[in-house]
Design a protein around this motif. Sequence first.
Motif, PDB file in Angstrom:
ATOM      1  N   ASP A   1      10.692  -3.735  14.359  1.00 39.35           N
ATOM      2  CA  ASP A   1      11.564  -5.062  13.770  1.00 39.35           C
ATOM      3  C   ASP A   1      10.629  -4.640  12.517  1.00 39.35           C
ATOM      4  N   LEU A   2      10.232  -4.159  11.931  1.00 39.37           N
ATOM      5  CA  LEU A   2       8.843  -2.951  10.278  1.00 39.37           C
ATOM      6  C   LEU A   2      10.279  -2.712  10.343  1.00 39.37           C
TER       7      LEU A   2
ATOM      8  N   ARG B   1      16.594  -3.677   6.025  1.00 42.68           N
ATOM      9  CA  ARG B   1      17.313  -4.972   5.164  1.00 42.68           C
ATOM     10  C   ARG B   1      16.450  -4.962   3.887  1.00 42.68           C
ATOM     11  N   ILE B   2      16.066  -4.995   3.793  1.00 41.35           N
ATOM     12  CA  ILE B   2      15.260  -5.333   2.029  1.00 41.35           C
ATOM     13  C   ILE B   2      16.430  -4.185   1.105  1.00 41.35           C
TER      14      ILE B   2
ATOM     15  N   HIS C   1      13.580  -2.566  10.443  1.00 42.92           N
ATOM     16  CA  HIS C   1      14.821  -2.914   9.991  1.00 42.92           C
ATOM     17  C   HIS C   1      14.442  -3.580   9.351  1.00 42.92           C
ATOM     18  N   GLU C   2      13.533  -4.925   9.144  1.00 40.30           N
ATOM     19  CA  GLU C   2      13.073  -5.416   8.064  1.00 40.30           C
ATOM     20  C   GLU C   2      13.359  -4.681   6.543  1.00 40.30           C
ATOM     21  N   ASN C   3      12.020  -3.732   6.609  1.00 41.12           N
ATOM     22  CA  ASN C   3      12.761  -2.626   5.635  1.00 41.12           C
ATOM     23  C   ASN C   3      14.589  -2.188   5.294  1.00 41.12           C
TER      24      ASN C   3
END
Length: 81
Positions: free
Chosen positions: A8-9, A15-16, A11-13
């Motif tokens: 998840d981390l 996305r950013i 994926h968030e990176n």
Amino acid sequence: MGIVKISDLMHENLRIGSTALSRSINAQAEHWMKIGMLAEIYPALNHQELTRLLMRVERDSGADLAQLLEQPSFTPQGIAQ
């Protein structure tokens, strides 16, 4: 095409990073994978040289790195010129 499971981390990176660089999440992931692969193959090259190499690969063959690496004429010399 396949499915790659990531945290998840990460994926968030992605996305950013994708938002900041105006890429899709998939395009951002692919870019980071290409840079990472080239960094492992050519550890002496810096990010600028790797980016130039990636641009050369894309220009010459549509980013088929496996095919280029098999060619005896493929060397990273002169990339930063």
